[in-house]
Design a protein around this motif. Structure first.
Motif, PDB file in Angstrom:
ATOM      1  N   GLY A 197      42.278  46.853  44.874  1.00  0.00           N
ATOM      2  CA  GLY A 197      41.096  47.684  44.737  1.00  0.00           C
ATOM      3  C   GLY A 197      39.995  46.855  44.096  1.00  0.00           C
ATOM      4  O   GLY A 197      40.184  45.666  43.801  1.00  0.00           O
ATOM      5  N   PRO A 198      38.841  47.472  43.861  1.00  0.00           N
ATOM      6  CA  PRO A 198      37.726  46.709  43.284  1.00  0.00           C
ATOM      7  C   PRO A 198      38.100  45.949  42.019  1.00  0.00           C
ATOM      8  O   PRO A 198      37.718  44.791  41.872  1.00  0.00           O
ATOM      9  N   VAL A 199      38.853  46.568  41.112  1.00  0.00           N
ATOM     10  CA  VAL A 199      39.202  45.850  39.880  1.00  0.00           C
ATOM     11  C   VAL A 199      40.117  44.667  40.166  1.00  0.00           C
ATOM     12  O   VAL A 199      39.925  43.558  39.635  1.00  0.00           O
ATOM     13  N   GLY A 200      41.105  44.872  41.021  1.00  0.00           N
ATOM     14  CA  GLY A 200      41.995  43.767  41.366  1.00  0.00           C
ATOM     15  C   GLY A 200      41.226  42.624  42.024  1.00  0.00           C
ATOM     16  O   GLY A 200      41.466  41.448  41.726  1.00  0.00           O
ATOM     17  N   LEU A 201      40.289  42.971  42.897  1.00  0.00           N
ATOM     18  CA  LEU A 201      39.497  41.912  43.537  1.00  0.00           C
ATOM     19  C   LEU A 201      38.630  41.180  42.525  1.00  0.00           C
ATOM     20  O   LEU A 201      38.467  39.958  42.584  1.00  0.00           O
ATOM     21  N   MET A 202      38.091  41.907  41.579  1.00  0.00           N
ATOM     22  CA  MET A 202      37.286  41.255  40.534  1.00  0.00           C
ATOM     23  C   MET A 202      38.183  40.393  39.630  1.00  0.00           C
ATOM     24  O   MET A 202      37.735  39.368  39.102  1.00  0.00           O
ATOM     25  N   ALA A 203      39.426  40.809  39.467  1.00  0.00           N
ATOM     26  CA  ALA A 203      40.359  39.953  38.721  1.00  0.00           C
ATOM     27  C   ALA A 203      40.605  38.657  39.486  1.00  0.00           C
ATOM     28  O   ALA A 203      40.703  37.576  38.886  1.00  0.00           O
ATOM     29  N   ALA A 204      40.686  38.756  40.815  1.00  0.00           N
ATOM     30  CA  ALA A 204      40.884  37.544  41.627  1.00  0.00           C
ATOM     31  C   ALA A 204      39.669  36.631  41.520  1.00  0.00           C
ATOM     32  O   ALA A 204      39.789  35.409  41.373  1.00  0.00           O
ATOM     33  N   LEU A 205      38.486  37.226  41.571  1.00  0.00           N
ATOM     34  CA  LEU A 205      37.259  36.436  41.384  1.00  0.00           C
ATOM     35  C   LEU A 205      37.260  35.784  40.001  1.00  0.00           C
ATOM     36  O   LEU A 205      36.890  34.608  39.837  1.00  0.00           O
ATOM     37  N   SER A 206      37.693  36.530  38.999  1.00  0.00           N
ATOM     38  CA  SER A 206      37.745  35.999  37.629  1.00  0.00           C
ATOM     39  C   SER A 206      38.760  34.872  37.512  1.00  0.00           C
ATOM     40  O   SER A 206      38.551  33.906  36.771  1.00  0.00           O
ATOM     41  N   ALA A 207      39.861  34.994  38.237  1.00  0.00           N
ATOM     42  CA  ALA A 207      40.865  33.929  38.220  1.00  0.00           C
ATOM     43  C   ALA A 207      40.262  32.635  38.767  1.00  0.00           C
ATOM     44  O   ALA A 207      40.542  31.543  38.266  1.00  0.00           O
ATOM     45  N   ASN A 208      39.413  32.742  39.777  1.00  0.00           N
ATOM     46  CA  ASN A 208      38.706  31.551  40.268  1.00  0.00           C
ATOM     47  C   ASN A 208      37.835  30.961  39.173  1.00  0.00           C
ATOM     48  O   ASN A 208      37.838  29.754  38.931  1.00  0.00           O
ATOM     49  N   ILE A 209      37.063  31.817  38.525  1.00  0.00           N
ATOM     50  CA  ILE A 209      36.160  31.348  37.472  1.00  0.00           C
ATOM     51  C   ILE A 209      36.930  30.602  36.390  1.00  0.00           C
ATOM     52  O   ILE A 209      36.482  29.593  35.876  1.00  0.00           O
ATOM     53  N   ARG A 210      38.119  31.123  36.071  1.00  0.00           N
ATOM     54  CA  ARG A 210      38.913  30.544  34.990  1.00  0.00           C
ATOM     55  C   ARG A 210      39.787  29.384  35.435  1.00  0.00           C
ATOM     56  O   ARG A 210      40.597  28.893  34.647  1.00  0.00           O
ATOM     57  N   GLY A 211      39.699  28.974  36.688  1.00  0.00           N
ATOM     58  CA  GLY A 211      40.425  27.785  37.114  1.00  0.00           C
ATOM     59  C   GLY A 211      41.888  27.985  37.438  1.00  0.00           C
ATOM     60  O   GLY A 211      42.689  27.048  37.293  1.00  0.00           O
ATOM     61  N   ALA A 212      42.268  29.196  37.868  1.00  0.00           N
ATOM     62  CA  ALA A 212      43.651  29.387  38.308  1.00  0.00           C
ATOM     63  C   ALA A 212      43.966  28.409  39.426  1.00  0.00           C
ATOM     64  O   ALA A 212      43.127  28.146  40.286  1.00  0.00           O
ATOM     65  N   SER A 213      45.190  27.884  39.445  1.00  0.00           N
ATOM     66  CA  SER A 213      45.543  26.997  40.556  1.00  0.00           C
ATOM     67  C   SER A 213      45.973  27.809  41.770  1.00  0.00           C
ATOM     68  O   SER A 213      45.770  27.397  42.897  1.00  0.00           O
ATOM     69  N   GLN A 214      46.572  28.972  41.550  1.00  0.00           N
ATOM     70  CA  GLN A 214      46.914  29.836  42.679  1.00  0.00           C
ATOM     71  C   GLN A 214      46.906  31.294  42.241  1.00  0.00           C
ATOM     72  O   GLN A 214      47.412  31.642  41.177  1.00  0.00           O
ATOM     73  N   THR A 215      46.309  32.120  43.087  1.00  0.00           N
ATOM     74  CA  THR A 215      46.163  33.545  42.807  1.00  0.00           C
ATOM     75  C   THR A 215      46.835  34.342  43.914  1.00  0.00           C
ATOM     76  O   THR A 215      46.528  34.155  45.089  1.00  0.00           O
ATOM     77  N   PHE A 216      47.751  35.204  43.537  1.00  0.00           N
ATOM     78  CA  PHE A 216      48.364  36.129  44.482  1.00  0.00           C
ATOM     79  C   PHE A 216      47.748  37.510  44.276  1.00  0.00           C
ATOM     80  O   PHE A 216      47.573  37.932  43.125  1.00  0.00           O
ATOM     81  N   VAL A 217      47.455  38.197  45.365  1.00  0.00           N
ATOM     82  CA  VAL A 217      46.973  39.572  45.260  1.00  0.00           C
ATOM     83  C   VAL A 217      47.882  40.449  46.118  1.00  0.00           C
ATOM     84  O   VAL A 217      48.089  40.166  47.303  1.00  0.00           O
TER      85      VAL A 217
END
Lengths: 380, 380, 380, 380
Positions: free
Chosen positions: D185-205
């Motif tokens: 949902g919108p919050v989960g997608l924003m968490a994924a965007l935030s994971a990019n900002i924070r330099g996650a090496s891999q993000t699963f949704v």
């Protein structure tokens, strides 16, 4: 009201001045019950930091709320409060981030940071007086239990206890670590008290005044008299040659050696040498970018030629700056109330407002036994 | 084996030397597939840091495990590995605390910190050679995916990518903050890449070499050419007059102005002026306690007379020191593998071992386009 | 050697078994001078956690190094050492990150984490015996001052003092904050001692055993007897209705109410209710994913139906897990040596190896005054 | 003014209501230019959280300042501002500590935390209307660049972008780490965007809606469709069997399996199983202490019987709670302005106020392509 007014270097006077009043909706006016002389009050007193004649001195203030502006809703008339020395708006970016010491809106000069009765900290009168105007009262004031208990402890909450604590925080002191504190003035002693609170395994306090070193020992610290021993050797010996984990600078730019000569880089050099590789230093002793009366032209421009090469080689971190009092004063208050901290033990004189000119003079000369002067202009 | 041997300042030579072998139970011997020239290799090359003749140079190493000692159990022969430039025992107090850069046991001199092929870092030969002995192999080596993929990216893991990252960590860079990086050499560029990884909102990179500034822009940074504009004005203008939240020093004690004159305090001064009040500076450019050839006698003793008074007034934190590579290299490796970081883009030359003397000379002269030299002594 | 051997639930026996010996190059063998009975030893003793017959029990060990393997270079024969209860390789990813409690290589089962003489923690014999084999000795062992001083203090360093401290760390306890510790067993008492070290302003300890509550009060805590008062009301009253800043769970999955009935979710519920909004809870009391003998089928599958909805609404953080002893034991040792911590004050019995079967039985029954049993199989 | 008024479950209506006005000296009135429907607006809409008829809905608001009270001095009429969903006084203890989500003074009920147009968050009308009254305007409002640029990006700053970011912060996500986000949902997608900002090496949704999973992939994440694969197996396979370093719960107490059945403990169980030992979980999906319509009586009391035993065994940390928007919104705004983040890409519909009742109905049914509805009641 009566207030202590700065006239010119080495001359302060108790005078009748206008009562402070509510000027803005978020202001409060406080009746002062305790106001202390701070070591940094001596910078303008000695003319080292220029101050306009007519300023009411004093940034270590506490008292009873006398009146509040129409926008004040949290703090009530009659509340007993501690007044942090920083004046902060509570809504700018730096205040939001907890840096009330660098408020972007309180100082009309546009420089970050404002305060009471102090050079370059804005037009705000100090609290060495019967009354004090406090801007943004809901944000700035810390409420205290009603009554008169712990007055001499609580009066340390406006500046030196949080400032000493800030030194240990800048140094990143963790439980079980060792710390060397340079300077056993009130801030250094409060840093030693803070080191206890934070679980230091061993605290060294370096000074040359016997009365101050005795207080350091009362606080459980190991006193090092730099007029008698080689400080660096002494601390290294006590720490198996490794040095301490952390250090605090509580002296500032007017550091003197034991012969009385000023060496602005001396204490930083000592710290770099006694702090172990990977260690951390917190600097709460004041350094300034302009010091026209410095004996060293370089230091007059703020340039302190300490051994930065050694600091880099050891991987040391140096954190600096004025204390944002609000970051610490609530928890420190609670430690006082619950009997875990008694900063008032360093109080050496309790006086009335009229005795202040004499007290400034004696405190400035570091007369023996003049550690911390608390003034009570009105009854608590 | 063949190796690059230091003879005297400005003279390095490829020679036949003894093969390294297992000397201790925890050693490994690595066949080098990539070894880079580091900017700090120029300190001994230029005679600025004294080094004994006969030392094999090189601390940026990666390769294939050729042999392991009887106590090595995690790393296997045939593993592809990155070799951190710090040699660390893995069991002393500093290693326990994550400071492999200050290992208390690896350097026979007793000083904290050891490394390969470098002045004062112990007797360990470097990896600009066919083979390299690695002490405490299970602790020090980082395993890489088998094969030859990402070779030029992974070869940045031994030093400059973690060192650039360490700069941003010492600066405490948080997502959304701004950063000014002084120096667009390999470390500065890796700091810019790291700022991206950590979510900087804006990154400034200051240098005067057009090829390096162009690389900074490829990394999404705002390039500032200090030979053309006033750096401090430029950065303040871009940041609404407040300055950046954080800064990185990636230049070191040999900082030159745009006329070529050495000013050891220049970059620190710039940083203090462009970093906002409450900001933080990370120093990974090297400063040394003794620099006999410094043009400034004070700096020759490690004393860098930067504007510490202004730093205090702004409440700035300055953190310094060599990078503990192990603290970051695993996560940086994973970012490379998953396509989130491509540090190899700065590689400007790939050469064989025999071409190294010429490469040192051209890299030392900062010939245009000589940003980062990777040497492949044996096939990956 | 003689050792305490697990036979079956409620039956342990002192027997002659094979001497431990050096099996790997990095092993050491320790002569045990002190080994304590841990509350968690009662899980296998009571048959709640299945354990094979023949295992030598005991994970709280200290002693003198008797022999070292050929790869051991830091620790020397004759050193007095504390043995952390976690067995850790020192070179895997989790060990690198400071999680020696989740070593990825030490447990042959492949599960993270290994230990001595304990169910599911690997094949390693415990130290309730004359001798103990310690793998990866240079990494795991903490050196102590030679001699016999502080023996009963140091013996707390292998587990319960760091574990209690870990509870306060998981709870993120900061100086001046308040804390509620559930369980006044040895771990809860060590958490109370740790709260002092960390500068808690007020510490509540909840239990129903008068002897344990008396010890909590000796440590300066406010004792709450949950068999006599409503715990939640009592703590809220002491904290102006807001609740405590932090809490520690030092009871675990076998929590009993004052009538003796088991309620696995009771303590977590209490904590969620007494910790203030924005607060933090550290869980060091053991919960398990499989508990075939649980009175609740849900809890038998590890499902603890506490009020997570309330925890979310309050924004509470819950951190859990076994203590990585190495993260804390050096600093705690230094606090003991410098007189800042005396964990040995909870020792209630000092016995020989032959008295262990009886001691297990009495400790298991929580006989009055049986707080912490220290066994000395050989002279210190 | 016109506003969207809650009548009863599944019935909302656009009506003429009284204009909001300055009620307190620190108030502002905002003309709304964008107000979004939030997933949590569906809780009262579906009757799952009881709300009084007559409430104006909407807590995701931005606009132009129309009027300010006499105590407002920082924010000016005409400023373009984002309105955090939390209403916070700025002077209580929790606000001081950065927990504007738990303000102790804003909610007349006495419960920590207040907000706009939402059950149990106080009497404050929401912003799905032409105008909105904002208390403590100087503290709460975030200033935006004038104009209309980035409107659909900035409108995410009032709630879901900071909330998604808060999920990654609660999870302690560090650069180079991996993360599994449950709910696209919108919050989960924003968490994924935030994971990019924070330099996650891999993000699963993880989700089952194809349109949402497609957006997750546009954000660079690995989409996992739990209606098609075993989530736990899939994530463990991608992470060499170890699991992810961190996880985010962005679903909440109404979690459904792929057959549509509600399982309140399902997502927490998944997270405990896919997060590695020593890992961390951030919970921003809402759980409640009372849920009278829950299919599970236990969950109706807030009791979520997830596998806490496994969480303990793995040493996992679970942090929870509503987002304190002010802690993150300034930095997120700057990332938008400087082109580093484009949260507006999830906007699926832009509508007028009159279309809101229909939009609620379709969003509630999760009609395909209805990801995030932005309403513009007045021109930007």
């Amino acid at each position: 009201m009566k207030a202590l007014v700065f006239k010119k270097p080495y001359e302060v006077q108790v005078e009748q001045v206008d009562d402070p009043k509510i000027e803005q909706p978020l202001d409060a006016v406080i009746r002062i019950t305790s106001a202390n002389i701070c070591g940094s009050d001596l910078h303008p007193y000695e003319g080292r930091s220029p101050l306009d004649a007519g300023m009411v001195l004093g940034h270590e203030n506490m008292g009873i709320v006398e009146e509040v502006g129409p926008g004040v809703e949290r703090i009530k008339v009659g509340d007993r409060v501690s007044v942090p020395f920083n004046i902060a708006c509570g809504t700018c970016r730096n205040c939001n981030n907890g840096f009330t010491s660098a408020c972007l809106r309180a100082n009309p000069s546009g420089n970050p940071g404002a305060g009471y009765g102090y050079p370059q900290m804005g037009p705000y009168w100090g609290g060495q007086a019967e009354y004090l105007r406090v801007p943004w009262a809901d944000f700035n004031l810390l409420e205290l239990p009603a009554g008169t208990e712990w007055e001499n402890d609580f009066t340390m909450l406006s500046d030196i206890l949080p400032t000493g604590y800030h030194g240990t925080e800048l140094a990143g002191l963790k439980p079980g670590e060792t710390i060397a504190i340079f300077g056993a003035g009130p801030v250094g002693l409060m840093a030693a008290l803070s080191a206890n609170i934070r679980g230091a395994s061993q605290t060294f306090v370096v000074d040359k005044e016997p009365d101050r070193l005795a207080l350091a020992e009362r606080l459980g610290a190991t006193a090092i008299d730099f007029s008698k021993v080689d400080v660096e050797e002494a601390i290294l010996e006590h720490t198996d040659g490794f040095g301490v984990d952390t250090g605090v600078e509580a002296v500032g730019f007017q550091a003197h050696d034991h012969t009385g000569q000023e060496h602005p880089e001396m204490v930083l050099d000592n710290l770099v040498n006694v702090v172990r590789a990977t260690g951390r230093i917190g600097v709460v002793g004041v350094y300034v970018p302009d010091d026209p009366q410095s004996p060293s032209p370089m230091a007059g421009d703020g340039r302190i030629g300490f051994d930065f090469g050694a600091a880099f080689e050891k991987g040391i971190r140096i954190a600096t700056g004025q204390c944002p009092v609000k970051r610490y004063n609530r928890e420190l208050r609670d430690l006082i109330i619950r009997g875990k901290a008694s900063p008032g033990l360093i109080v050496s004189q309790e006086i009335g407002l009229d005795e202040m000119p004499d007290a400034y003079s004696r405190f400035d000369k570091r007369e023996d036994g003049w550690t911390k002067v608390v003034m009570h202009p009105t009854a608590a």
